[in-house]
Scaffold this motif. Structure first.
Motif, PDB file in Angstrom:
ATOM      1  N   PHE A  32      -0.870   8.928 -11.110  1.00  0.00           N
ATOM      2  CA  PHE A  32      -2.133   8.213 -11.471  1.00  0.00           C
ATOM      3  C   PHE A  32      -2.954   8.319 -10.253  1.00  0.00           C
ATOM      4  N   ARG A  33      -4.290   7.973 -10.452  1.00  0.00           N
ATOM      5  CA  ARG A  33      -5.373   7.858  -9.549  1.00  0.00           C
ATOM      6  C   ARG A  33      -5.263   6.472  -8.856  1.00  0.00           C
ATOM      7  N   LEU A  34      -5.159   6.647  -7.343  1.00  0.00           N
ATOM      8  CA  LEU A  34      -5.320   5.146  -6.714  1.00  0.00           C
ATOM      9  C   LEU A  34      -6.427   5.231  -5.916  1.00  0.00           C
ATOM     10  N   ILE A  35      -7.082   4.060  -5.986  1.00  0.00           N
ATOM     11  CA  ILE A  35      -8.426   3.932  -5.165  1.00  0.00           C
ATOM     12  C   ILE A  35      -7.950   2.685  -4.319  1.00  0.00           C
ATOM     13  N   ARG A  36      -8.354   2.731  -3.006  1.00  0.00           N
ATOM     14  CA  ARG A  36      -7.842   1.714  -1.810  1.00  0.00           C
ATOM     15  C   ARG A  36      -9.112   1.455  -1.154  1.00  0.00           C
ATOM     16  N   THR A  37      -9.472   0.193  -1.201  1.00  0.00           N
ATOM     17  CA  THR A  37     -10.358  -0.400  -0.343  1.00  0.00           C
ATOM     18  C   THR A  37      -9.766  -1.422   0.484  1.00  0.00           C
ATOM     19  N   GLU A  38     -10.573  -1.506   1.746  1.00  0.00           N
ATOM     20  CA  GLU A  38     -10.122  -2.660   2.588  1.00  0.00           C
ATOM     21  C   GLU A  38     -10.564  -3.916   2.457  1.00  0.00           C
ATOM     22  N   ALA A  55       0.751  -1.248   0.030  1.00  0.00           N
ATOM     23  CA  ALA A  55       0.221  -0.218   0.196  1.00  0.00           C
ATOM     24  C   ALA A  55       0.667   1.149  -0.013  1.00  0.00           C
ATOM     25  N   ARG A  56       1.794   1.246   0.834  1.00  0.00           N
ATOM     26  CA  ARG A  56       3.038   2.418   0.793  1.00  0.00           C
ATOM     27  C   ARG A  56       3.604   2.674  -0.447  1.00  0.00           C
ATOM     28  N   ALA A  57       3.808   1.621  -1.015  1.00  0.00           N
ATOM     29  CA  ALA A  57       4.469   1.795  -2.375  1.00  0.00           C
ATOM     30  C   ALA A  57       3.817   2.083  -3.417  1.00  0.00           C
ATOM     31  N   LEU A  58       2.521   1.717  -3.385  1.00  0.00           N
ATOM     32  CA  LEU A  58       1.590   2.123  -4.434  1.00  0.00           C
ATOM     33  C   LEU A  58       1.143   3.711  -4.352  1.00  0.00           C
ATOM     34  N   ARG A  59       0.925   4.096  -2.982  1.00  0.00           N
ATOM     35  CA  ARG A  59       0.823   5.580  -2.568  1.00  0.00           C
ATOM     36  C   ARG A  59       2.005   6.465  -3.009  1.00  0.00           C
ATOM     37  N   GLN A  60       3.256   5.968  -2.904  1.00  0.00           N
ATOM     38  CA  GLN A  60       4.443   6.551  -3.400  1.00  0.00           C
ATOM     39  C   GLN A  60       4.246   6.671  -4.577  1.00  0.00           C
ATOM     40  N   ALA A  61       4.205   5.602  -5.492  1.00  0.00           N
ATOM     41  CA  ALA A  61       4.182   5.589  -6.830  1.00  0.00           C
ATOM     42  C   ALA A  61       3.019   6.678  -7.316  1.00  0.00           C
ATOM     43  N   ALA A  62       2.003   6.708  -7.005  1.00  0.00           N
ATOM     44  CA  ALA A  62       0.721   7.390  -7.211  1.00  0.00           C
ATOM     45  C   ALA A  62       0.995   8.813  -7.234  1.00  0.00           C
ATOM     46  N   ALA A  63       2.054   9.301  -5.938  1.00  0.00           N
ATOM     47  CA  ALA A  63       2.398  10.587  -5.775  1.00  0.00           C
ATOM     48  C   ALA A  63       3.692  11.098  -6.877  1.00  0.00           C
TER      49      ALA A  63
END
Length: 66
Positions: A60-66, A48-56
């Motif tokens: 790109f748009r990142l959508i997270r669901t638990e 999740a952290r790596a995806l947030r960093q990549a999005a920043a």
């Protein structure tokens, strides 16, 4: 989202350890003339952290669901 006619949706699942490498491959091997949406369906904290960093970084748009 922009006015481009194509949206690419990436949905990493199951093989979380491959998520970052797969996403980087999409970014490296495409021309960027599309909207990119990544859907994170409850990945582990490191992914999740790596995806947030990549999005920043890549915008790109990142959508997270638990």
């Amino acid at each position: 989202m922009s006015d481009v006619p194509v949206t690419v949706v990436v949905v990493p699942r199951d093989h979380w350890s491959d998520s970052e490498e797969s996403l980087e491959s999409v970014l490296a091997h495409t021309d960027g003339r599309y909207d990119l949406v990544v859907v994170d369906g409850g990945s582990p904290p490191a992914t999740a952290r790596a995806l947030r960093q990549a999005a920043a970084r890549a915008g790109f748009r990142l959508i997270r669901t638990e």
